[in-house]
Design a protein around this motif. Structure first.
Motif, mmCIF file in Angstrom:
data_model
loop_
_atom_site.group_PDB
_atom_site.id
_atom_site.type_symbol
_atom_site.label_atom_id
_atom_site.label_comp_id
_atom_site.label_asym_id
_atom_site.label_seq_id
_atom_site.Cartn_x
_atom_site.Cartn_y
_atom_site.Cartn_z
ATOM 1 N N TYR A 1 -11.430 -1.500 1.536
ATOM 2 C CA TYR A 1 -10.883 -0.578 0.545
ATOM 3 C C TYR A 1 -9.809 0.293 1.198
ATOM 4 O O TYR A 1 -9.929 0.694 2.353
ATOM 5 N N ASP B 1 -7.358 3.770 0.176
ATOM 6 C CA ASP B 1 -7.122 4.875 -0.743
ATOM 7 C C ASP B 1 -5.673 5.343 -0.627
ATOM 8 O O ASP B 1 -5.155 5.549 0.473
ATOM 9 N N THR C 1 -3.642 8.455 -2.107
ATOM 10 C CA THR C 1 -3.757 9.708 -2.834
ATOM 11 C C THR C 1 -2.395 10.170 -3.347
ATOM 12 O O THR C 1 -1.345 9.806 -2.801
ATOM 13 N N THR D 1 -7.346 3.293 -5.537
ATOM 14 C CA THR D 1 -8.157 2.584 -4.552
ATOM 15 C C THR D 1 -7.876 1.098 -4.680
ATOM 16 O O THR D 1 -8.005 0.528 -5.766
ATOM 17 N N ARG E 1 -8.882 -2.644 -3.565
ATOM 18 C CA ARG E 1 -9.960 -3.453 -2.995
ATOM 19 C C ARG E 1 -9.447 -4.873 -2.794
ATOM 20 O O ARG E 1 -8.958 -5.514 -3.730
#
Length: 521
Positions: free
Chosen positions: A50, A52, A54, A140, A142
């Motif tokens: 994963y 991230d 932001t 996110t 994946r």
């Protein structure tokens, strides 16, 4: 009842004792390490990883977050029935995106990835010079572990490139001009901008379709030629020279080029530039994917042709003005504060080292008199493509009839169409002149066609008379030249005869002397 409360209090005491014992036996550091170990074991067992992204990176906006948001808004595979609609500043299109905590499946090079838009409430505001939004937003990603290298190496660059394309297509074009006297705006930029709303396109441009297609193909090859320019070691730029009589559509051609490529336009006014260094600074403040235009370069400043203006003194040394190829507007040198740009400075602007400080830029020069320009400006590498904007031809006339009156070739009478075809080339009317006739009578299509045909015939007769006059002047000039030569030829003949006679006499004397010497011997 009293026993119930007593037992409850005892139970709470036991729990408090157990919690205290747990904190003593398992301190916070140990609990944090345990949770971290659990997550590591989970990720080690899991086949996915994963990432991230932001919205806020510290106190700055994360550019990658905006790029992902734009990229995902172009996808039609968004799941769920709740979408967010946005319209950016200076944008002409509405884009949709993922709503809060929604997800989307995307495919890149045969690899499937999952995007999730995560939105949570911010717990507390940290000290910052800029207040943060109440919500924490982020994406996110994946992916499978075996696809990690492929995704990180290529997928993110692909997203950034697509986002830039979407932003450029949705955003209105901007028209820039350099500030008067080299002054800066409130943001410290030397360029002032307004939205560019010119509707000209290659479909509406009155030009021969074959020539028009050649220009479109050349522009497309340039826009898609980043790899080619890098491989050949050339700067990613191209130059176009538009020349021809006034009113033939040079400005409309520039607008069509900008709308076709989605580029901004920088209209450079050379009379407002004082020095070569100021010219370089203006170039450095231009963005990529833009068209830099210098219109009427033969009129904006006095640009001398070095082949004609190389002043030679009595001892054969050229003057500094001839060597520098200087352009002056208002007189004065570079130190005097007036406009003084050298030809060398302009050439470096278009083809020197400073022209490579950006990429994917087009330089366009326009002129009504190409013969007045210095040959150094016209060579390949500076002006790669010379486009002659001619008078209105029959194919261009049909485009204008379609644009202004909505008439196709099949809508016109065959006799009228044949007359138009036979007279339009002789008339030498510009597309601007033809457009004016059609606009004036656009409410009556039949009248517009009739008046246009009559105007073309009148202009054709005027052109024929001008041609006859030029021929008569040419024949008179030839007769005058022949008379001058006839008057001068006897003198030249006499001089030649005298020279020949003296040469012959000199030769006979030498011959007699030679014979006398031989006899004496």
């Amino acid at each position: 009842m009293k026993e119930y409360w007593t037992s409850l209090a005892s139970l709470l005491g036991v729990l408090a004792f157990c919690q205290s014992l747990l904190q003593v036996v398992f301190p916070p550091e140990l609990r944090f390490a345990t949770v971290k170990l659990f997550y590591r074991m989970f990720h080690w067992v899991s086949s996915h990883c994963y990432f991230d992204i932001t919205e806020i990176d510290g106190v700055n906006t994360n550019e990658l977050y905006n790029a992902v948001q734009l990229y995902l808004s172009s996808s039609a595979s968004i799941t769920g029935s709740r979408l967010s609609l946005t319209r950016a500043l200076n944008s002409s299109a509405i884009t949709f995106g993922l709503s809060n905590n929604d997800s989307i499946v995307d495919t890149f090079n045969g690899v499937s990835v999952l995007w999730e838009h995560v939105v949570t409430q911010r717990q507390s505001q940290t000290f910052s010079w800029r207040p943060l939004p109440e919500e924490k937003r982020g994406f996110t990603l994946r992916i499978r572990k075996r696809d990690k290298s492929l995704i990180l190496d290529s997928y993110m660059d692909y997203i950034m490139e697509k986002a830039n394309d979407i932003r450029r297509k949705n955003q209105d074009r901007l028209l820039y001009t350099n500030s008067r006297g080299g002054s800066l705006d409130s943001r410290g930029h030397p360029w002032e901008s307004v939205p560019f709303k010119h509707p000209s396109t290659f479909d509406t441009l009155a030009m021969d379709p074959i020539k028009k297609q050649e220009i479109m193909d050349d522009l497309k090859d340039f826009a898609n030629g980043q790899g080619f320019y890098q491989k050949t070691g050339r700067a990613w730029k191209r130059g176009y020279l538009l020349f021809g009589p006034p009113g033939t559509g040079k400005s409309s051609m520039i607008a069509a080029m900008a709308n076709y490529l989605g580029y901004d336009i920088y209209d450079l006014e050379l009379t407002e530039v004082h020095t070569n260094s100021e010219l370089r600074k203006l170039l450095m403040k231009t963005s990529s994917k833009s068209i830099i235009v210098i219109e009427d370069i033969d009129c904006s400043l006095t640009l001398s042709n070095r082949a004609k203006s190389n002043n030679v003194s009595t001892n054969g040394i050229r003057s500094s003005y001839g060597d520098m190829g200087e352009m002056r507007g208002g007189g004065g040198g570079e130190d005097g504060g007036n406009t003084s740009i050298t030809l060398s400075g302009l050439l470096n602007f278009t083809d020197g080292l400073w022209s490579c400080c950006g990429s994917e830029r087009i330089f366009v020069f326009t002129t009504n008199h190409i013969e007045k320009l210095d040959p150094a400006l016209l060579r390949s590498g500076r002006m790669d493509m010379h486009i002659f904007m001619n008078y209105c031809s029959f194919p261009a006339l049909k485009i204008l009839l379609k644009n202004y009156l909505g008439l196709d070739e099949s809508d016109l009478d065959g006799v009228v169409l044949k007359e138009l075809e036979g007279v339009v080339d002789k008339a030498e009317m510009t597309p601007a002149d033809v457009s004016e006739v059609l606009i004036k009578n656009r409410r009556d299509k039949g009248k517009a066609v009739r008046e246009l045909l009559e105007a073309l015939k009148v202009r054709a007769r005027i052109s024929e008379k001008n041609i006859v006059r030029l021929r008569e002047k040419g024949s008179e000039y030839l007769e005058e030249e022949q008379e001058k030569r006839a008057l001068e030829s006897p003198k030249e003949g006499c001089e030649f005869e005298k020279e020949e006679e003296s040469d012959c006499k000199k030769g006979n004397d030498e011959k007699q002397e030679s014979n006398t010497t031989t006899i004496e011997k």
